[in-house]
Enzyme design. Sequence first.
Site, short mmCIF file in Angstrom:
data_model
loop_
_atom_site.label_atom_id
_atom_site.label_comp_id
_atom_site.label_asym_id
_atom_site.label_seq_id
_atom_site.Cartn_x
_atom_site.Cartn_y
_atom_site.Cartn_z
CB CYS A 1 -4.20 6.65 11.21
SG CYS A 1 -4.53 5.21 10.40
CE LYS B 1 -1.62 1.58 4.10
NZ LYS B 1 -1.53 3.05 4.23
CG ASN B 2 2.51 2.67 3.66
OD1 ASN B 2 1.33 3.03 3.46
ND2 ASN B 2 2.95 2.48 4.68
NE ARG C 1 -6.99 4.38 5.59
CZ ARG C 1 -5.91 4.65 6.64
NH1 ARG C 1 -6.29 4.77 7.93
NH2 ARG C 1 -4.84 5.13 6.26
CG ASP D 1 3.12 1.63 9.73
OD1 ASP D 1 2.67 2.38 10.38
OD2 ASP D 1 3.13 1.64 8.45
NE ARG E 1 0.35 9.89 10.37
CZ ARG E 1 0.09 8.84 9.89
NH1 ARG E 1 -1.04 8.31 10.48
NH2 ARG E 1 0.91 8.41 8.96
C1 UD1 Z 1 4.43 6.98 6.37
C2 UD1 Z 1 3.42 5.79 6.24
C3 UD1 Z 1 2.76 5.40 7.57
C4 UD1 Z 1 4.14 4.87 8.63
C5 UD1 Z 1 5.03 6.13 8.74
C6 UD1 Z 1 6.27 5.99 9.58
C7 UD1 Z 1 2.42 5.86 3.90
C8 UD1 Z 1 1.30 6.28 3.05
N1 UD1 Z 1 2.35 6.12 5.44
O1 UD1 Z 1 3.49 8.06 7.07
O2 UD1 Z 1 2.15 3.87 7.21
O3 UD1 Z 1 3.65 4.94 9.90
O4 UD1 Z 1 5.60 6.56 7.32
O5 UD1 Z 1 7.03 4.94 9.10
O6 UD1 Z 1 3.60 5.82 3.69
N2 UD1 Z 1 6.31 14.75 10.84
C9 UD1 Z 1 6.34 15.86 11.35
N3 UD1 Z 1 6.20 17.14 10.06
C10 UD1 Z 1 5.75 16.75 8.64
C11 UD1 Z 1 5.83 15.28 8.35
C12 UD1 Z 1 5.85 14.32 9.42
O7 UD1 Z 1 6.58 16.50 12.01
O8 UD1 Z 1 5.63 17.56 7.88
C13 UD1 Z 1 6.53 13.77 11.92
C14 UD1 Z 1 5.21 12.99 12.15
O9 UD1 Z 1 4.41 13.50 12.98
C15 UD1 Z 1 5.94 11.74 12.88
C16 UD1 Z 1 7.19 11.44 11.91
O10 UD1 Z 1 7.66 12.85 11.40
O11 UD1 Z 1 6.16 11.72 13.97
C17 UD1 Z 1 7.06 10.41 10.86
O12 UD1 Z 1 6.21 10.58 10.06
P1 UD1 Z 1 6.15 10.31 8.31
O13 UD1 Z 1 7.42 9.53 8.16
O14 UD1 Z 1 6.09 11.65 7.54
O15 UD1 Z 1 4.77 9.29 8.30
P2 UD1 Z 1 3.98 9.46 6.85
O16 UD1 Z 1 4.57 9.64 5.84
O17 UD1 Z 1 2.77 10.16 7.39
#
Ligand code: UD1
Length: 417
Positions: A116, A22-23, A397, A304, A121
């Site tokens: 989620c 999915k990701n 999902r 995850d 986030r």
């Molecule tokens: C992706 C995955 C999700 C997984 C996560 C961490 C997808 C669609 N989803 O989510 O399943 O759990 O990686 O491996 O691929 N953060 C900030 N600012 C930002 C972006 C992120 O502070 O602009 C923080 C987040 O709150 C979190 C951390 O960075 O604490 C990691 O998040 P991120 O790696 O961005 O997760 P996703 O890409 O949302």
Amino acid sequence: MDAMVVRGGRQLNGQVSASGAKNAALPLLFATLLAEGEHVFYNTPRLKDIESTCELLNLFGCETQRDGQVLRVKVKKLKSLEAHYEVVRKMRASILCLGPLIGKFGQAQVSLPGGCAIGTRPIDLHLEGMKSLGAEIQMENGYVVAKAEKLRGTTILFETTTVGGTENVMMAAVLADGITRLENAAKEPEIVDLAQYLNKMGAKISGAGTSIITIEGVSSLKPAEHEIIPDRIETGTLLIAGAITGGGITVTKSRPSHIQSLIEKLRESGFTIHAERDSVTIEKSSAWQAVDLTTAPHPAFPTDLQAQFMALMTQAEGTSVITETIFENRFMHVQELVRLGADITPKTRVAVVRGHRGSLQGAPVMATDLRASACLVLAGLVANGETRVNRIYHLDRGYEQLELKLESLGASIQRTH
Ligand code: UD1
């Protein structure tokens, strides 16, 4: 509302195949916006999040067509550059359309995402990256409104490692003028898969899979074909389903090198694992030890799989300390596991799990997010009696027909309406 009813106590054995990731699929589908023509993806999982992405692509003016696991995306002249709240609220990853839209068309309006409930986030790092490339970003009525004349390559240092942020900025930078260097980039296999597809389209990206990614801007891209990598989180969940029931299972069409951290933890716990290039086997086991675990960005243990591993630790010998470092508020499964009889003390980001074999009793439980749902299904496999996991739409999902896969291994599990 759909629920999953699991009758515990059956050992899972046999062979099952992993679906596409999915990701990996989500950013690949958004990358199609960068080039007109027909893009073809093989091994595309059938999931709600993929449907939501196709819905959004269709609203932009693309045509999506599925034939089994093959998904074709025909990108024509787009009729809209706006991602509406109605679609984005269903899936947080919709924000990944921002990078391709600004990179190719110099403008985009994207609703702030939902998704989620595992913490706040934010998307600040995505937006900072776009701004560094030269985009003007404003917030208007819950929408990110972005404009740019022409993006220019630069060096971007991510303060926190972000998977989505790395993907989004990478997609924005492929058509920028000059060279972009992403520092402290995420190293997940899904980033590598996206970079490979973008390179097939004609991009010039190197270093994906390391913390420094270099993107040399090109003037145009063309569509391509791609086989989506196997889902490492689904593979891990299936392995843990074998483990928690003491059974022996093989997950075929998988990529064990992508879940090395899980394999190491399972071995440390006492399980015997055989990893080949594209299949992984866990042998039967009658007892396993508690091990401590800390989630962190790839290649460390994935957040995850934290909830699923916690379910396994409720049945281990000894006490396990599980630390979540990626998301705050990602212990919502704990209260539900406790309702099933697990002995767990949670603090903000640390949970102490005292394992007691055979301690779980079936009960109705509520799934709160995608991976928490999987954790509760796994717990249900070993709970005495019946466990009813409500709000199962979270599971759809991200897991392709999980109940059929578990049933084929011997589980008693049914979807009810
Ligand atoms: C992706 C995955 C999700 C997984 C996560 C961490 C997808 C669609 N989803 O989510 O399943 O759990 O990686 O491996 O691929 N953060 C900030 N600012 C930002 C972006 C992120 O502070 O602009 C923080 C987040 O709150 C979190 C951390 O960075 O604490 C990691 O998040 P991120 O790696 O961005 O997760 P996703 O890409 O949302």
